[in-house]
Design an enzyme around this catalytic site. Structure first.
Site, PDB file in Angstrom:
ATOM      1  N   GLU A 193     -60.070  13.186  20.863  1.00 61.19           N
ATOM      2  CA  GLU A 193     -59.752  11.494  20.870  1.00 61.19           C
ATOM      3  C   GLU A 193     -59.879  10.904  22.040  1.00 61.19           C
ATOM      4  OE1 GLU A 193     -59.747   9.742  18.590  1.00 61.19           O
ATOM      5  OE2 GLU A 193     -59.558  11.044  16.978  1.00 61.19           O
ATOM      6  N   VAL A 228     -66.494  10.493  12.109  1.00 56.55           N
ATOM      7  CA  VAL A 228     -67.594  11.251  12.535  1.00 56.55           C
ATOM      8  C   VAL A 228     -68.355  10.378  13.611  1.00 56.55           C
ATOM      9  CG1 VAL A 228     -69.761  12.567  11.702  1.00 56.55           C
ATOM     10  CG2 VAL A 228     -67.732  12.422  10.521  1.00 56.55           C
TER      11      VAL A 228
HETATM   12  C1  ST9 Z   1     -61.892  12.994  17.645  1.00 49.25           C
HETATM   13  C2  ST9 Z   1     -61.153  13.647  16.576  1.00 49.25           C
HETATM   14  O1  ST9 Z   1     -61.848  13.474  18.599  1.00 49.25           O
HETATM   15  C3  ST9 Z   1     -59.910  14.290  16.730  1.00 49.25           C
HETATM   16  C4  ST9 Z   1     -58.933  14.878  15.788  1.00 49.25           C
HETATM   17  C5  ST9 Z   1     -59.193  14.205  14.406  1.00 49.25           C
HETATM   18  C6  ST9 Z   1     -58.033  14.379  13.639  1.00 49.25           C
HETATM   19  C7  ST9 Z   1     -58.070  13.389  12.456  1.00 49.25           C
HETATM   20  C8  ST9 Z   1     -56.766  13.060  12.138  1.00 49.25           C
HETATM   21  C9  ST9 Z   1     -56.545  12.101  11.181  1.00 49.25           C
HETATM   22  C10 ST9 Z   1     -56.281  10.471  11.587  1.00 49.25           C
HETATM   23  C11 ST9 Z   1     -56.092   9.764  10.423  1.00 49.25           C
HETATM   24  C12 ST9 Z   1     -56.674   8.412  10.701  1.00 49.25           C
HETATM   25  C13 ST9 Z   1     -56.359   7.444   9.557  1.00 49.25           C
HETATM   26  C14 ST9 Z   1     -56.602   6.149   9.998  1.00 49.25           C
HETATM   27  C15 ST9 Z   1     -55.552   5.077   9.987  1.00 49.25           C
HETATM   28  C16 ST9 Z   1     -55.912   3.829  10.146  1.00 49.25           C
HETATM   29  C17 ST9 Z   1     -55.059   2.748   9.847  1.00 49.25           C
HETATM   30  C18 ST9 Z   1     -55.806   1.481   9.542  1.00 49.25           C
HETATM   31  N1  ST9 Z   1     -58.753   0.068  21.496  1.00 49.25           N
HETATM   32  O2  ST9 Z   1     -65.027  -0.596  26.574  1.00 49.25           O
HETATM   33  P1  ST9 Z   1     -66.220  -0.681  25.412  1.00 49.25           P
HETATM   34  C19 ST9 Z   1     -63.773  -0.927  20.991  1.00 49.25           C
HETATM   35  S1  ST9 Z   1     -62.766  11.651  17.065  1.00 49.25           S
HETATM   36  C20 ST9 Z   1     -59.564  -0.781  20.414  1.00 49.25           C
HETATM   37  O3  ST9 Z   1     -67.504  -1.766  26.038  1.00 49.25           O
HETATM   38  P2  ST9 Z   1     -68.199   1.387  25.615  1.00 49.25           P
HETATM   39  C21 ST9 Z   1     -63.709  -2.596  20.868  1.00 49.25           C
HETATM   40  O4  ST9 Z   1     -64.308  -2.733  19.474  1.00 49.25           O
HETATM   41  C22 ST9 Z   1     -63.704  11.260  18.691  1.00 49.25           C
HETATM   42  N2  ST9 Z   1     -60.868  -0.905  20.366  1.00 49.25           N
HETATM   43  O5  ST9 Z   1     -66.650   0.685  25.381  1.00 49.25           O
HETATM   44  C23 ST9 Z   1     -64.943  -2.631  21.752  1.00 49.25           C
HETATM   45  O6  ST9 Z   1     -65.427  -4.053  22.084  1.00 49.25           O
HETATM   46  P3  ST9 Z   1     -64.475  -5.339  22.682  1.00 49.25           P
HETATM   47  C24 ST9 Z   1     -62.839  10.613  19.384  1.00 49.25           C
HETATM   48  C25 ST9 Z   1     -61.295  -0.385  21.402  1.00 49.25           C
HETATM   49  O7  ST9 Z   1     -68.357   1.582  27.094  1.00 49.25           O
HETATM   50  C26 ST9 Z   1     -65.875  -1.686  21.700  1.00 49.25           C
HETATM   51  O8  ST9 Z   1     -65.248  -0.478  21.328  1.00 49.25           O
HETATM   52  N3  ST9 Z   1     -63.721   9.992  20.557  1.00 49.25           N
HETATM   53  C27 ST9 Z   1     -60.903   0.314  22.514  1.00 49.25           C
HETATM   54  O9  ST9 Z   1     -69.249   0.913  24.683  1.00 49.25           O
HETATM   55  C28 ST9 Z   1     -66.723  -1.309  23.063  1.00 49.25           C
HETATM   56  O10 ST9 Z   1     -65.637  -1.100  24.195  1.00 49.25           O
HETATM   57  C29 ST9 Z   1     -63.333   9.089  21.389  1.00 49.25           C
HETATM   58  O11 ST9 Z   1     -62.380   8.884  21.201  1.00 49.25           O
HETATM   59  C30 ST9 Z   1     -59.544   0.643  22.322  1.00 49.25           C
HETATM   60  N4  ST9 Z   1     -58.902   1.177  23.302  1.00 49.25           N
HETATM   61  O12 ST9 Z   1     -67.686   2.921  25.074  1.00 49.25           O
HETATM   62  C31 ST9 Z   1     -64.395   8.855  22.506  1.00 49.25           C
HETATM   63  N5  ST9 Z   1     -61.815   0.686  23.393  1.00 49.25           N
HETATM   64  O13 ST9 Z   1     -64.484  -5.024  23.860  1.00 49.25           O
HETATM   65  C32 ST9 Z   1     -63.726   8.443  23.787  1.00 49.25           C
HETATM   66  C33 ST9 Z   1     -62.798   0.271  23.007  1.00 49.25           C
HETATM   67  O14 ST9 Z   1     -65.765  -6.501  22.311  1.00 49.25           O
HETATM   68  N6  ST9 Z   1     -64.533   7.548  24.369  1.00 49.25           N
HETATM   69  N7  ST9 Z   1     -62.968  -0.535  21.627  1.00 49.25           N
HETATM   70  O15 ST9 Z   1     -63.275  -5.485  22.002  1.00 49.25           O
HETATM   71  C34 ST9 Z   1     -64.203   6.172  24.731  1.00 49.25           C
HETATM   72  O16 ST9 Z   1     -62.964   5.720  24.011  1.00 49.25           O
HETATM   73  C35 ST9 Z   1     -65.047   5.391  25.726  1.00 49.25           C
HETATM   74  O17 ST9 Z   1     -64.181   4.653  26.418  1.00 49.25           O
HETATM   75  C36 ST9 Z   1     -65.829   4.176  24.711  1.00 49.25           C
HETATM   76  C37 ST9 Z   1     -66.690   3.625  25.683  1.00 49.25           C
HETATM   77  C38 ST9 Z   1     -66.571   5.006  23.566  1.00 49.25           C
HETATM   78  C39 ST9 Z   1     -65.084   3.097  24.121  1.00 49.25           C
HETATM   79  P1  FAD Z   2     -67.729  14.804  27.934  1.00 49.86           P
HETATM   80  O1  FAD Z   2     -67.898  13.512  27.501  1.00 49.86           O
HETATM   81  O2  FAD Z   2     -69.109  15.697  28.047  1.00 49.86           O
HETATM   82  O3  FAD Z   2     -66.866  15.096  29.131  1.00 49.86           O
HETATM   83  C1  FAD Z   2     -66.718  16.257  30.001  1.00 49.86           C
HETATM   84  C2  FAD Z   2     -65.777  16.019  31.332  1.00 49.86           C
HETATM   85  O4  FAD Z   2     -66.240  14.537  31.973  1.00 49.86           O
HETATM   86  C3  FAD Z   2     -64.296  15.490  30.891  1.00 49.86           C
HETATM   87  O5  FAD Z   2     -63.394  15.961  31.552  1.00 49.86           O
HETATM   88  C4  FAD Z   2     -64.316  13.999  30.692  1.00 49.86           C
HETATM   89  O6  FAD Z   2     -63.090  13.558  31.021  1.00 49.86           O
HETATM   90  C5  FAD Z   2     -65.489  13.660  32.049  1.00 49.86           C
HETATM   91  N1  FAD Z   2     -65.828  12.421  31.484  1.00 49.86           N
HETATM   92  C6  FAD Z   2     -66.841  12.113  30.807  1.00 49.86           C
HETATM   93  N2  FAD Z   2     -67.281  10.895  30.977  1.00 49.86           N
HETATM   94  C7  FAD Z   2     -66.428  10.411  31.949  1.00 49.86           C
HETATM   95  C8  FAD Z   2     -66.608   9.038  32.375  1.00 49.86           C
HETATM   96  N3  FAD Z   2     -67.111   7.879  32.094  1.00 49.86           N
HETATM   97  N4  FAD Z   2     -65.502   8.647  33.463  1.00 49.86           N
HETATM   98  C9  FAD Z   2     -64.637   9.702  33.890  1.00 49.86           C
HETATM   99  N5  FAD Z   2     -64.797  11.208  33.448  1.00 49.86           N
HETATM  100  C10 FAD Z   2     -65.639  11.275  32.333  1.00 49.86           C
HETATM  101  N6  FAD Z   2     -65.297  14.295  17.582  1.00 49.86           N
HETATM  102  C11 FAD Z   2     -65.466  13.444  16.408  1.00 49.86           C
HETATM  103  O7  FAD Z   2     -66.235  12.553  16.387  1.00 49.86           O
HETATM  104  N7  FAD Z   2     -64.576  13.819  15.483  1.00 49.86           N
HETATM  105  C12 FAD Z   2     -64.061  15.020  15.374  1.00 49.86           C
HETATM  106  O8  FAD Z   2     -63.144  15.066  14.285  1.00 49.86           O
HETATM  107  C13 FAD Z   2     -63.512  15.845  16.291  1.00 49.86           C
HETATM  108  N8  FAD Z   2     -62.942  16.825  16.245  1.00 49.86           N
HETATM  109  C14 FAD Z   2     -62.843  17.480  17.729  1.00 49.86           C
HETATM  110  C15 FAD Z   2     -62.150  18.930  17.409  1.00 49.86           C
HETATM  111  C16 FAD Z   2     -62.224  19.717  18.638  1.00 49.86           C
HETATM  112  C17 FAD Z   2     -61.712  21.005  18.495  1.00 49.86           C
HETATM  113  C18 FAD Z   2     -62.903  19.315  19.753  1.00 49.86           C
HETATM  114  C19 FAD Z   2     -63.351  20.354  20.818  1.00 49.86           C
HETATM  115  C20 FAD Z   2     -63.518  18.149  20.074  1.00 49.86           C
HETATM  116  C21 FAD Z   2     -63.772  17.159  18.546  1.00 49.86           C
HETATM  117  N9  FAD Z   2     -64.220  15.956  18.708  1.00 49.86           N
HETATM  118  C22 FAD Z   2     -64.383  15.282  17.572  1.00 49.86           C
HETATM  119  C23 FAD Z   2     -64.888  15.617  20.037  1.00 49.86           C
HETATM  120  C24 FAD Z   2     -64.222  15.219  20.988  1.00 49.86           C
HETATM  121  O9  FAD Z   2     -63.757  13.761  20.804  1.00 49.86           O
HETATM  122  C25 FAD Z   2     -64.920  15.171  22.088  1.00 49.86           C
HETATM  123  O10 FAD Z   2     -65.254  16.339  22.643  1.00 49.86           O
HETATM  124  C26 FAD Z   2     -64.266  14.367  23.563  1.00 49.86           C
HETATM  125  O11 FAD Z   2     -64.451  13.144  23.170  1.00 49.86           O
HETATM  126  C27 FAD Z   2     -65.133  14.663  24.977  1.00 49.86           C
HETATM  127  O12 FAD Z   2     -66.652  14.589  24.700  1.00 49.86           O
HETATM  128  P2  FAD Z   2     -67.194  15.878  25.210  1.00 49.86           P
HETATM  129  O13 FAD Z   2     -66.594  17.125  24.636  1.00 49.86           O
HETATM  130  O14 FAD Z   2     -68.780  15.553  25.161  1.00 49.86           O
HETATM  131  O15 FAD Z   2     -67.024  15.905  26.832  1.00 49.86           O
END
Ligand code: ST9
Ligand code: FAD
Length: 630
Positions: A452, A164
């Site tokens: 993700e 979450v």
């Molecule tokens: C979602 C769910 O979308 C979709 C489907 C779910 C299905 C569930 C399926 C089941 C899964 C099962 C899981 C089981 C678990 C098993 C585990 C096994 C043990 N790598 O760059 P900074 C960390 S969910 C590692 O400054 P910003 C790191 O701690 C929603 N760590 O970031 C770092 O600190 P440092 C998904 C990383 O500018 C800190 O973050 N939403 C990595 O503050 C801060 O980093 C998203 O994915 C990495 N690659 O924030 C959000 N990167 O540097 C996407 C960062 O000191 N947005 N950390 O190490 C992002 O990823 C952004 O870039 C951001 C930016 C949030 C990281």
């Molecule tokens: P935004 O962040 O608003 O992005 C909009 C557009 O702008 C995208 O094209 C993106 O690439 C671009 N963009 C945004 N920021 C930047 C940047 N800094 N640089 C360049 N481009 C950028 N979340 C959970 O926490 N748990 C879940 O289980 C989960 N399941 C999901 C299931 C579904 C079906 C969906 C649709 C979403 C789910 N999510 C979940 C959320 C999902 O991870 C987010 O939708 C995703 O991370 C994108 O965020 P957003 O939708 O707010 O898009």
């Protein structure tokens, strides 16, 4: 009933055993009980279950999606899907992903991901609902005694679980989250806020759901600051339970699904708005009693990114095999070589060059991406082996980190595009109908480029974190592995085994050039990044935009090179096998492996020269353009 799911166990075995040499890890050390025969038997059994009982509810789950009742804030899933879920949990294969302490059967990740491909190809949403026991490992590895007991209960009682993070104003920018956590005198916390898009956030298949929630602690000195670093991770159950026995106390915790989204695909997977603490408090516990939320959550995210990439490629693979079957029987038009003879016999569409181009493109990507997933998993074999013997394999950790955005970002993009432009297209107009699974595959796989972390986020992660922050260590390691394979003298791991007669000479040259072009893109981006530093001579901070204009390009280019390399490694093995006597089915299989590798090298790699040029000539024109001119 015919299964929509067409697996490719033969290619999985080929990658695991003939290319990646997984017998090196099976049957020994921590995997003593998991020898080659057991691994083959397990994958065969999972394949059978996946293509029958699990695949059975794939279509029904789409046509009769969960029904949300706003009065009770609950959902009802379709009966057929519940049956598949019961079968999946009864089979108990989730134990392959658990540590021995949680009742798991130690299994190398390469085998785990091979199994996951089968489940994700058959019914992806089902597999995601079943992830509760795997989620428990996060509590197990990071938790206090209390959390570890919760982990045991989650496994014993097969509870569901969620991750979450996302809020209306915090999607890609997780650090913008405003959900709060308020400390309570008894050491627990009350969560307040609204999260959205939470997968499996509500369902009626498990006794309880454990939500892993990122929230910002308030009123505690030194924690809860801005951005991702101020977030902590809380364990929030749907129902209160006895921490020793796991029995539900009968009390409903104050976390409710306040909406379930209507969406384009994976309709049976509930995507929920979760409201915490609106009325009754939403009680939770701080994971491990440490404020380290984002790092803890990234353990989940890393796994989930690999899972999403694997889901995408699994769908492409079954999409291709369905298209192939159709193409073999669909008769339409005469052979192009019949020279316009109106009386020429009509042929199956597999005779048409453009259909062959399309089928081979599908085959090459499906097999290249599978190789990418299993190669990455084989790198995880190294990290797991090291950890199980109490150490760490830092080089493998870095390489795995480098590969993850490629599996997720490149894997999902290439899979979705190929499914739509090639696999569905092979069916002609029929592909657009619900009579075939392709239209559902295309809808269901689109999400993989979004959740993700979108593709944009994967590209940035790859460049800024996995290359720049890593100081190029993993990238150098990978380039050296590819270079070693290309070099005839090399005798390191992954080096070329044969090809003395140069049957892959042209493809090797293309790979070498492709690798150089990727190197050029990286160099251009690094130079540009340096020129964006305020202290650089004539530095201009806006040059960072030029880097941002190329991160996705680099992601895709690296994916192409790695897939080409892995396919060619496979082709080399196949050529060796083809030197000997083979049953017809094996001969056809190995010839197909050589053909898909050659096709990929010859049709995909030459484009990298253009990508390198585009990167080099990037300017700020579109950044300077006023928004009104778009
Ligand atoms: C979602 C769910 O979308 C979709 C489907 C779910 C299905 C569930 C399926 C089941 C899964 C099962 C899981 C089981 C678990 C098993 C585990 C096994 C043990 N790598 O760059 P900074 C960390 S969910 C590692 O400054 P910003 C790191 O701690 C929603 N760590 O970031 C770092 O600190 P440092 C998904 C990383 O500018 C800190 O973050 N939403 C990595 O503050 C801060 O980093 C998203 O994915 C990495 N690659 O924030 C959000 N990167 O540097 C996407 C960062 O000191 N947005 N950390 O190490 C992002 O990823 C952004 O870039 C951001 C930016 C949030 C990281
Ligand atoms: P935004 O962040 O608003 O992005 C909009 C557009 O702008 C995208 O094209 C993106 O690439 C671009 N963009 C945004 N920021 C930047 C940047 N800094 N640089 C360049 N481009 C950028 N979340 C959970 O926490 N748990 C879940 O289980 C989960 N399941 C999901 C299931 C579904 C079906 C969906 C649709 C979403 C789910 N999510 C979940 C959320 C999902 O991870 C987010 O939708 C995703 O991370 C994108 O965020 P957003 O939708 O707010 O898009």
């Amino acid at each position: 009933m015919m299964s929509h799911y067409k697996s490719n166990l033969r290619d999985i075995f080929f990658n695991l055993f003939e290319v990646l040499g997984r017998d090196e890890v099976l049957g020994q050390g921590p995997y003593e009980d998991m020898d080659h025969e057991t691994a083959v038997a397990i994958l065969t059994e999972i394949e059978h279950l996946a293509s029958t009982k699990l695949a059975a509810s794939y279509v029904d789950g789409d046509r009769n999606p969960p029904v949300y009742d706003p009065a009770t804030k609950s959902v009802v899933l379709p009966e057929s899907f519940k049956q598949s879920f019961a079968e999946l949990m009864k089979a108990g294969f989730y134990s392959l992903e658990l540590p021995a302490e949680l009742g798991g059967q130690p299994t190398p990740p390469s085998l785990q991901w091979a199994a996951n491909e089968l489940n994700l190809g058959a019914n992806p949403a089902l597999f995601m609902y079943s992830a509760g026991p795997k989620f428990a490992t996060v509590l197990w590895y990071n938790g206090t005694e209390r959390d570890r007991r919760i982990a045991e209960i989650m496994v014993e009682r097969q509870w569901g679980a969620t991750m979450v993070l996302t809020e209306p104003e915090a999607g890609s920018d997780v650090g913008a989250g405003v959900t709060r956590a308020i400390p309570q005198p008894d050491g627990s916390w009350h969560i307040e806020g609204v999260k959205r898009f939470i997968t499996s956030g509500e369902q009626d298949m498990t006794e309880n759901i454990i939500h892993l929630v990122l929230a910002r602690p308030v009123g505690v000195e030194g924690v809860g600051g801005p951005g991702t670093k101020g977030l902590s991770l809380f364990i929030v159950p749907k129902y209160d339970f006895d921490l020793q026995t796991g029995e539900l106390t009968g009390e409903r915790n104050g976390v409710y699904a306040t909406n379930v989204e209507k969406k384009m695909g994976i309709k049976v997977s509930t995507t929920c708005e979760l409201t915490f603490g609106d009325g009754a408090p939403a009680k939770g516990w701080l994971l491990g009693e440490v404020h380290n939320g984002i790092a803890q959550m990234f353990q989940v995210i890393e796994h989930a990114r690999m899972l999403v990439g694997t889901k995408a490629i699994a769908t492409l693979s079954t999409g291709y095999l369905n298209a192939l079957e159709y193409a073999k029987t669909r008769v339409q038009g005469a052979d192009l070589a019949a020279g316009g003879d109106r009386t020429a016999p009509r042929v199956t569409i597999t005779h048409h060059p453009d259909v062959r181009r399309s089928l081979m493109t599908q085959k090459a990507y499906a097999e290249g991406l599978r190789a990418l997933v299993l190669y990455t998993a084989s790198v995880q074999d190294r990290t797991w082996s090291a950890r199980l013997s109490g150490g760490t394999d830092e080089a493998a950790e870095r390489l795995n980190d480098l590969l993850l955005p490629i599996v997720k970002g490149y894997g999902s993009e290439r899979s979705w595009v190929t499914l739509g432009t090639e696999s569905l297209q092979t069916f002609g107009g029929s592909g657009f109908l619900q009579d075939y699974p392709l239209e559902q595959y295309v809808r269901d796989a689109k999400i993989d480029t979004l959740y993700e972390g979108t593709t944009a986020i994967q590209g940035q992660d790859l460049f800024f974190r996995k290359i720049v922050k890593d100081q190029g260590q993993a990238l150098t390691d990978l380039s050296m592995q590819i270079g070693a394979w290309l070099s005839p003298q090399a005798d390191t791991v992954g080096s070329r085994a044969s090809d003395e007669d140069g049957q892959l000479k042209e493809e090797r040259d293309l790979l070498e050039q492709g690798l150089e072009h990727v190197g050029e893109i990286v160099s251009t981006m690094i130079d540009t990044l340096e020129s964006a530093h305020p202290k650089a001579p004539e530095g201009d901070v806006r040059n960072i935009y030029k880097v941002g204009l190329n991160t996705t390009r680099l992601l895709m280019a690296m994916g192409d090179v790695i897939c080409a390399w892995l396919l060619l490694r496979g082709a080399e093995v196949a050529l060796e096998r083809l030197n000997g006597e083979l049953p017809p089915a094996d001969k056809a299989f190995y010839e197909g492996k050589v053909a898909s590798a050659r096709w990929f090298a010859r049709t995909v790699l030459p484009r990298l020269a253009a990508e390198a040029q585009i990167a080099e000539h990037t300017d700020l024109a579109i950044m300077d353009l006023p928004e009104e001119s778009f």
